[in-house]
Design a protein around this motif. Structure first.
Motif, PDB file in Angstrom:
ATOM      1  N   VAL A  20      35.077  33.087  49.757  1.00  0.00           N
ATOM      2  CA  VAL A  20      34.524  31.734  49.784  1.00  0.00           C
ATOM      3  C   VAL A  20      33.333  31.637  48.839  1.00  0.00           C
ATOM      4  O   VAL A  20      33.204  30.689  48.046  1.00  0.00           O
ATOM      5  CB  VAL A  20      34.118  31.339  51.219  1.00  0.00           C
ATOM      6  N   ASP A  21      32.470  32.636  48.861  1.00  0.00           N
ATOM      7  CA  ASP A  21      31.300  32.654  47.991  1.00  0.00           C
ATOM      8  C   ASP A  21      31.671  33.024  46.554  1.00  0.00           C
ATOM      9  O   ASP A  21      31.149  32.457  45.598  1.00  0.00           O
ATOM     10  CB  ASP A  21      30.264  33.643  48.518  1.00  0.00           C
ATOM     11  N   PHE A  22      32.567  33.988  46.411  1.00  0.00           N
ATOM     12  CA  PHE A  22      32.940  34.459  45.072  1.00  0.00           C
ATOM     13  C   PHE A  22      33.575  33.335  44.266  1.00  0.00           C
ATOM     14  O   PHE A  22      33.262  33.158  43.084  1.00  0.00           O
ATOM     15  CB  PHE A  22      33.894  35.650  45.184  1.00  0.00           C
ATOM     16  N   TRP A  23      34.475  32.563  44.878  1.00  0.00           N
ATOM     17  CA  TRP A  23      35.106  31.446  44.181  1.00  0.00           C
ATOM     18  C   TRP A  23      34.058  30.443  43.701  1.00  0.00           C
ATOM     19  O   TRP A  23      34.133  29.938  42.585  1.00  0.00           O
ATOM     20  CB  TRP A  23      36.109  30.763  45.089  1.00  0.00           C
ATOM     21  N   ARG A  24      33.088  30.140  44.567  1.00  0.00           N
ATOM     22  CA  ARG A  24      32.054  29.172  44.182  1.00  0.00           C
ATOM     23  C   ARG A  24      31.222  29.679  43.009  1.00  0.00           C
ATOM     24  O   ARG A  24      30.911  28.932  42.074  1.00  0.00           O
ATOM     25  CB  ARG A  24      31.142  28.853  45.376  1.00  0.00           C
ATOM     26  N   LEU A  25      30.868  30.958  43.045  1.00  0.00           N
ATOM     27  CA  LEU A  25      30.086  31.537  41.957  1.00  0.00           C
ATOM     28  C   LEU A  25      30.898  31.569  40.659  1.00  0.00           C
ATOM     29  O   LEU A  25      30.361  31.283  39.578  1.00  0.00           O
ATOM     30  CB  LEU A  25      29.633  32.948  42.343  1.00  0.00           C
ATOM     31  N   ALA A  26      32.169  31.909  40.764  1.00  0.00           N
ATOM     32  CA  ALA A  26      33.025  31.948  39.576  1.00  0.00           C
ATOM     33  C   ALA A  26      33.145  30.564  38.945  1.00  0.00           C
ATOM     34  O   ALA A  26      33.094  30.409  37.720  1.00  0.00           O
ATOM     35  CB  ALA A  26      34.408  32.486  39.940  1.00  0.00           C
ATOM     36  N   LEU A  27      33.279  29.557  39.790  1.00  0.00           N
ATOM     37  CA  LEU A  27      33.402  28.190  39.297  1.00  0.00           C
ATOM     38  C   LEU A  27      32.098  27.745  38.636  1.00  0.00           C
ATOM     39  O   LEU A  27      32.107  27.141  37.554  1.00  0.00           O
ATOM     40  CB  LEU A  27      33.760  27.269  40.456  1.00  0.00           C
ATOM     41  N   ALA A  28      30.975  28.068  39.256  1.00  0.00           N
ATOM     42  CA  ALA A  28      29.675  27.691  38.703  1.00  0.00           C
ATOM     43  C   ALA A  28      29.401  28.394  37.376  1.00  0.00           C
ATOM     44  O   ALA A  28      28.717  27.847  36.504  1.00  0.00           O
ATOM     45  CB  ALA A  28      28.567  28.019  39.709  1.00  0.00           C
ATOM     46  N   GLU A  29      29.950  29.582  37.221  1.00  0.00           N
ATOM     47  CA  GLU A  29      29.729  30.357  35.998  1.00  0.00           C
ATOM     48  C   GLU A  29      30.723  29.984  34.899  1.00  0.00           C
ATOM     49  O   GLU A  29      30.625  30.465  33.775  1.00  0.00           O
ATOM     50  CB  GLU A  29      29.817  31.861  36.311  1.00  0.00           C
ATOM     51  N   GLY A  30      31.684  29.116  35.237  1.00  0.00           N
ATOM     52  CA  GLY A  30      32.641  28.663  34.229  1.00  0.00           C
ATOM     53  C   GLY A  30      33.842  29.561  34.034  1.00  0.00           C
ATOM     54  O   GLY A  30      34.535  29.458  33.014  1.00  0.00           O
ATOM     55  N   TRP A  31      34.118  30.440  34.988  1.00  0.00           N
ATOM     56  CA  TRP A  31      35.295  31.293  34.864  1.00  0.00           C
ATOM     57  C   TRP A  31      36.557  30.441  34.810  1.00  0.00           C
ATOM     58  O   TRP A  31      36.695  29.464  35.564  1.00  0.00           O
ATOM     59  CB  TRP A  31      35.385  32.263  36.041  1.00  0.00           C
ATOM     60  N   GLN A  32      37.486  30.852  33.954  1.00  0.00           N
ATOM     61  CA  GLN A  32      38.766  30.164  33.832  1.00  0.00           C
ATOM     62  C   GLN A  32      39.877  31.217  33.783  1.00  0.00           C
ATOM     63  O   GLN A  32      40.286  31.650  32.703  1.00  0.00           O
ATOM     64  CB  GLN A  32      38.807  29.295  32.577  1.00  0.00           C
ATOM     65  N   PRO A  33      40.350  31.673  34.936  1.00  0.00           N
ATOM     66  CA  PRO A  33      41.386  32.702  34.939  1.00  0.00           C
ATOM     67  C   PRO A  33      42.679  32.213  34.311  1.00  0.00           C
ATOM     68  O   PRO A  33      43.067  31.052  34.473  1.00  0.00           O
ATOM     69  CB  PRO A  33      41.575  33.011  36.432  1.00  0.00           C
ATOM     70  N   ALA A  34      43.335  33.106  33.598  1.00  0.00           N
ATOM     71  CA  ALA A  34      44.660  32.797  33.076  1.00  0.00           C
ATOM     72  C   ALA A  34      45.687  32.807  34.206  1.00  0.00           C
ATOM     73  O   ALA A  34      46.626  32.006  34.210  1.00  0.00           O
ATOM     74  CB  ALA A  34      45.051  33.814  32.003  1.00  0.00           C
ATOM     75  N   ARG A  35      45.476  33.706  35.174  1.00  0.00           N
ATOM     76  CA  ARG A  35      46.339  33.822  36.354  1.00  0.00           C
ATOM     77  C   ARG A  35      45.460  34.017  37.583  1.00  0.00           C
ATOM     78  O   ARG A  35      44.418  34.673  37.507  1.00  0.00           O
ATOM     79  CB  ARG A  35      47.319  35.003  36.234  1.00  0.00           C
ATOM     80  N   HIS A  36      45.931  33.481  38.689  1.00  0.00           N
ATOM     81  CA  HIS A  36      45.186  33.543  39.945  1.00  0.00           C
ATOM     82  C   HIS A  36      46.208  33.773  41.060  1.00  0.00           C
ATOM     83  O   HIS A  36      47.084  32.935  41.275  1.00  0.00           O
ATOM     84  CB  HIS A  36      44.454  32.215  40.146  1.00  0.00           C
ATOM     85  N   TYR A  37      46.098  34.924  41.734  1.00  0.00           N
ATOM     86  CA  TYR A  37      47.079  35.299  42.751  1.00  0.00           C
ATOM     87  C   TYR A  37      46.476  35.213  44.153  1.00  0.00           C
ATOM     88  O   TYR A  37      45.350  35.682  44.387  1.00  0.00           O
ATOM     89  CB  TYR A  37      47.564  36.730  42.518  1.00  0.00           C
TER      90      TYR A  37
END
Length: 229
Positions: free
Chosen positions: A111-128
């Motif tokens: 829950v926290d990791f997703w929020r931090l990734a989004l705030a940091e601008g991460w854009q995964p090519a794939r998400h499982y």
């Protein structure tokens, strides 16, 4: 060898009647849970590791369990940087062989990791999302990812999202939530894994003769889906 994994049973005859309201609430109201410090520190380490591989497309293995899927995804996609995230140190410590150089295992609250990734601008090519806990009792809808306040962050990250489960209704509900949140219609399909199973659960369910279900959707990066305070 045949496994003996019990099929999922539920008191729900179909998609949860409260699903639409739960998704709408998640889209409209910010999640105010503070980010756990251990996850913030774990994310900073992951960001440093990823920064050294910034030219490599990113794969997120969310809820990776013992990390077997992370290893196999990394081996199958040597051109990608693969990060597996799970909250259990015990699961992550199990020996499934050495990690490929393009793989990292992270102990963190998703829950926290997703929020931090989004705030940091991460854009995964794939998400499982491979075989998440189904929480099959009707009363536990809010514990399924599509019923949780964090749900909008999942499609917001974008990329090729793939969900797998041995419970058809879970995947059907997720597809409904995804369409509500993004307008993207995703097909739910029965499938037979090719080659080695990605996770021990996938192996166990298949050897038990259970049907496996998945959803695959190509999503744009839309950080605005997750409301912020």
């Amino acid at each position: 060898m045949t496994a003996h994994s019990r099929a999922i049973t539920s008191n729900q005859p179909g998609p949860h009647r409260d699903l639409t309201r739960r998704v709408e609430r998640a889209l409209q109201h910010p999640l105010r849970k503070p980010v756990a410090e251990h996850t913030r520190e774990a994310f900073e380490r992951a960001e440093h590791w990823r920064g050294a591989r910034e030219r490599m497309p990113l794969i997120l293995d969310a809820g990776c369990g013992v990390g077997l899927s992370t290893r196999r995804l990394a081996s199958a996609h040597p051109e990608c940087a693969v990060i597996g995230i799970d909250r259990s140190a015990e699961r992550l410590s199990r020996d499934h062989g050495p990690l490929p150089d393009n793989a990292l295992l992270v102990r963190a609250d998703l829950v926290d990791f997703w929020r931090l990734a989004l705030a940091e601008g991460w854009q995964p090519a794939r998400h499982y999302l491979l075989y998440p806990n189904p929480y099959p009792k009707s009363v536990h809808l809010k514990m399924r990812w599509h019923g949780h306040p964090i749900f909008p962050a999942i499609p917001a990250l974008g990329g090729r999202l793939e969900l797998r489960s041995n419970w058809q209704l879970y995947v059907e509900e997720f597809a409904l939530a995804l369409q509500q949140a993004t307008g993207v219609e995703a097909q739910v399909e029965a499938f037979e894994p090719e080659g080695e199973p990605l996770t021990p659960f996938e192996d166990k369910y298949r050897r038990s003769g259970q049907s496996l279900w998945r959803l695959v959707s190509e999503l744009p990066h839309r950080p605005e889906l997750l409301p912020v305070a």
